[in-house]
Design a protein around this motif. Structure first.
Motif, PDB file in Angstrom:
ATOM      1  N   VAL A 104       5.859 -33.918  22.336  1.00 59.62           N
ATOM      2  CA  VAL A 104       5.447 -33.852  20.927  1.00 59.62           C
ATOM      3  C   VAL A 104       6.616 -33.882  19.960  1.00 59.62           C
ATOM      4  O   VAL A 104       6.413 -34.036  18.761  1.00 59.62           O
ATOM      5  CB  VAL A 104       4.605 -32.581  20.657  1.00 59.62           C
ATOM      6  CG1 VAL A 104       3.326 -32.600  21.456  1.00 59.62           C
ATOM      7  CG2 VAL A 104       5.411 -31.320  20.940  1.00 59.62           C
ATOM      8  N   SER A 105       7.860 -33.734  20.435  1.00 58.98           N
ATOM      9  CA  SER A 105       8.978 -33.684  19.505  1.00 58.98           C
ATOM     10  C   SER A 105      10.205 -34.365  20.070  1.00 58.98           C
ATOM     11  O   SER A 105      10.523 -34.230  21.259  1.00 58.98           O
ATOM     12  CB  SER A 105       9.329 -32.228  19.158  1.00 58.98           C
ATOM     13  OG  SER A 105      10.457 -32.173  18.302  1.00 58.98           O
ATOM     14  N   ILE A 106      10.891 -35.108  19.198  1.00 57.70           N
ATOM     15  CA  ILE A 106      12.153 -35.733  19.589  1.00 57.70           C
ATOM     16  C   ILE A 106      13.330 -34.909  19.089  1.00 57.70           C
ATOM     17  O   ILE A 106      14.488 -35.247  19.358  1.00 57.70           O
ATOM     18  CB  ILE A 106      12.261 -37.164  19.020  1.00 57.70           C
ATOM     19  CG1 ILE A 106      12.200 -37.143  17.486  1.00 57.70           C
ATOM     20  CG2 ILE A 106      11.172 -38.043  19.596  1.00 57.70           C
ATOM     21  CD1 ILE A 106      12.466 -38.505  16.858  1.00 57.70           C
ATOM     22  N   TYR A 107      13.034 -33.818  18.361  1.00 50.90           N
ATOM     23  CA  TYR A 107      14.096 -32.986  17.801  1.00 50.90           C
ATOM     24  C   TYR A 107      14.361 -31.775  18.691  1.00 50.90           C
ATOM     25  O   TYR A 107      13.427 -31.136  19.169  1.00 50.90           O
ATOM     26  CB  TYR A 107      13.718 -32.515  16.394  1.00 50.90           C
ATOM     27  CG  TYR A 107      13.514 -33.650  15.422  1.00 50.90           C
ATOM     28  CD1 TYR A 107      14.595 -34.347  14.903  1.00 50.90           C
ATOM     29  CD2 TYR A 107      12.231 -34.023  15.036  1.00 50.90           C
ATOM     30  CE1 TYR A 107      14.406 -35.394  14.023  1.00 50.90           C
ATOM     31  CE2 TYR A 107      12.036 -35.072  14.146  1.00 50.90           C
ATOM     32  CZ  TYR A 107      13.132 -35.757  13.644  1.00 50.90           C
ATOM     33  OH  TYR A 107      12.937 -36.793  12.783  1.00 50.90           O
ATOM     34  N   PRO A 108      15.604 -31.442  18.912  1.00 53.73           N
ATOM     35  CA  PRO A 108      15.927 -30.249  19.716  1.00 53.73           C
ATOM     36  C   PRO A 108      15.830 -28.986  18.875  1.00 53.73           C
ATOM     37  O   PRO A 108      15.790 -29.035  17.639  1.00 53.73           O
ATOM     38  CB  PRO A 108      17.369 -30.510  20.141  1.00 53.73           C
ATOM     39  CG  PRO A 108      17.948 -31.319  19.016  1.00 53.73           C
ATOM     40  CD  PRO A 108      16.809 -32.191  18.524  1.00 53.73           C
ATOM     41  N   TYR A 134      15.653 -26.345  13.239  1.00 53.30           N
ATOM     42  CA  TYR A 134      14.371 -26.737  13.823  1.00 53.30           C
ATOM     43  C   TYR A 134      13.931 -25.595  14.735  1.00 53.30           C
ATOM     44  O   TYR A 134      14.675 -25.194  15.629  1.00 53.30           O
ATOM     45  CB  TYR A 134      14.497 -28.020  14.650  1.00 53.30           C
ATOM     46  CG  TYR A 134      14.638 -29.287  13.848  1.00 53.30           C
ATOM     47  CD1 TYR A 134      13.513 -29.964  13.382  1.00 53.30           C
ATOM     48  CD2 TYR A 134      15.887 -29.806  13.547  1.00 53.30           C
ATOM     49  CE1 TYR A 134      13.634 -31.138  12.657  1.00 53.30           C
ATOM     50  CE2 TYR A 134      16.026 -30.974  12.816  1.00 53.30           C
ATOM     51  CZ  TYR A 134      14.897 -31.641  12.374  1.00 53.30           C
ATOM     52  OH  TYR A 134      15.018 -32.790  11.644  1.00 53.30           O
ATOM     53  N   ALA A 135      12.732 -25.082  14.524  1.00 60.19           N
ATOM     54  CA  ALA A 135      12.209 -23.994  15.343  1.00 60.19           C
ATOM     55  C   ALA A 135      10.849 -24.392  15.908  1.00 60.19           C
ATOM     56  O   ALA A 135      10.130 -25.204  15.309  1.00 60.19           O
ATOM     57  CB  ALA A 135      12.095 -22.704  14.529  1.00 60.19           C
ATOM     58  N   PHE A 136      10.494 -23.784  17.060  1.00 64.78           N
ATOM     59  CA  PHE A 136       9.262 -24.158  17.755  1.00 64.78           C
ATOM     60  C   PHE A 136       8.460 -22.920  18.152  1.00 64.78           C
ATOM     61  O   PHE A 136       9.007 -21.824  18.287  1.00 64.78           O
ATOM     62  CB  PHE A 136       9.604 -24.972  19.014  1.00 64.78           C
ATOM     63  CG  PHE A 136      10.237 -26.291  18.720  1.00 64.78           C
ATOM     64  CD1 PHE A 136       9.481 -27.444  18.659  1.00 64.78           C
ATOM     65  CD2 PHE A 136      11.602 -26.381  18.482  1.00 64.78           C
ATOM     66  CE1 PHE A 136      10.066 -28.674  18.374  1.00 64.78           C
ATOM     67  CE2 PHE A 136      12.198 -27.605  18.187  1.00 64.78           C
ATOM     68  CZ  PHE A 136      11.428 -28.746  18.132  1.00 64.78           C
ATOM     69  N   THR A 137       7.161 -23.126  18.334  1.00 69.38           N
ATOM     70  CA  THR A 137       6.311 -22.060  18.849  1.00 69.38           C
ATOM     71  C   THR A 137       6.643 -21.836  20.319  1.00 69.38           C
ATOM     72  O   THR A 137       7.339 -22.637  20.953  1.00 69.38           O
ATOM     73  CB  THR A 137       4.830 -22.431  18.702  1.00 69.38           C
ATOM     74  OG1 THR A 137       4.605 -23.754  19.234  1.00 69.38           O
ATOM     75  CG2 THR A 137       4.404 -22.415  17.247  1.00 69.38           C
ATOM     76  N   ALA A 138       6.131 -20.745  20.878  1.00 62.97           N
ATOM     77  CA  ALA A 138       6.477 -20.369  22.254  1.00 62.97           C
ATOM     78  C   ALA A 138       6.084 -21.453  23.258  1.00 62.97           C
ATOM     79  O   ALA A 138       6.768 -21.637  24.274  1.00 62.97           O
ATOM     80  CB  ALA A 138       5.805 -19.050  22.613  1.00 62.97           C
ATOM     81  N   ASP A 139       4.983 -22.192  22.987  1.00 59.87           N
ATOM     82  CA  ASP A 139       4.560 -23.244  23.912  1.00 59.87           C
ATOM     83  C   ASP A 139       5.286 -24.569  23.661  1.00 59.87           C
ATOM     84  O   ASP A 139       5.076 -25.542  24.397  1.00 59.87           O
ATOM     85  CB  ASP A 139       3.045 -23.451  23.852  1.00 59.87           C
ATOM     86  CG  ASP A 139       2.549 -23.863  22.462  1.00 59.87           C
ATOM     87  OD1 ASP A 139       3.388 -24.111  21.563  1.00 59.87           O
ATOM     88  OD2 ASP A 139       1.317 -23.922  22.263  1.00 59.87           O
TER      89      ASP A 139
END
Length: 228
Positions: A104-108, A134-139
């Protein structure tokens, strides 16, 4: 011709001034997914040897966490121990210590917290600087991006509690366990227990912070089965 040159100079001067961000009071703000986001309350703390900078707008909260309490640039992600988190109005936490799902994401998960100035003469002390991340949810399925972030003269009043993945706490626990391990001779009767405690701390740090370089896992492997 002179009149045209004067008009052009004035126009360019206005554009130049428009690019400068000026704050007349304490502030935490940035562009969240391309839209201006501003905190209406803000404070900072020093805990676990680093800064915690928080801003919120009654619906959402941002926290910037560093591993040191001095001015400097703190890189985010990659198990650094530094962390940026964003909590939305539903209580969902996004963290730079959560790995993105590659589907779902190309960004680190990355970014920077840049502490530019700590005013030790102010009462209370204040902290100023910049950030992006860039921050992400736990999943790893959802992301939030902040850029052109600023925190300005945020007062260091204390009392904050971290809301992220616990990476800062895990890093501190590993450092304490490492000190105990180094100070324990292999002939000591408690060596095996101390060694296993160090391995457990390293494993907890991997769970909280990630280990994309494999350095933490290499340390665990080097300890073997903790036999003296």
């Amino acid at each position: 011709m002179k009149r045209l040159a004067l008009i052009l100079f004035t126009f360019l001067s206005v554009l130049s001034c428009g690019d400068e961000i000026e704050f007349n009071s304490p502030a935490v703000q940035g562009n969240k997914d391309g839209e201006l986001w501003r905190a209406v309350y803000y404070s900072a703390d020093i805990d676990f040897g680093g800064f915690i900078i928080e801003g919120g707008n009654n619906f959402e909260t941002i926290q910037l966490i560093t591993t040191n309490d001095t001015a400097g640039t703190y890189n985010l992600g990659d198990g650094s121990g530094n962390e940026a988190t964003f909590t939305n109005s539903q209580g969902v936490v996004y963290s730079t210590n959560n790995e993105p799902d590659p589907s779902v994401s190309i960004y680190p998960n990355e970014g920077q917290i840049i502490v530019e100035h700590v005013d030790n003469d102010a009462d209370p002390k204040t902290i100023s600087g910049k950030f992006w991340f860039y921050a992400f949810t736990a999943d790893g399925m959802n992301t939030v991006n902040f850029n052109e972030g600023h925190f300005y003269k945020v007062p260091l009043v204390g009392g904050l509690v971290t809301v992220g993945s616990g990476c800062l706490e895990a890093t501190e626990a590993t450092a304490n366990a490492a000190q105990t391990y180094i100070a324990t001779d292999t002939t000591a009767p408690e060596y095996t227990d101390v060694c296993n405690a160090y391995k457990d701390a390293l494993t907890a740090q991997i769970d909280a912070c990630g280990d994309t370089t494999g350095a933490l896992q290499a340390l665990i492997d080097s300890l073997g089965d903790c036999t003296p």
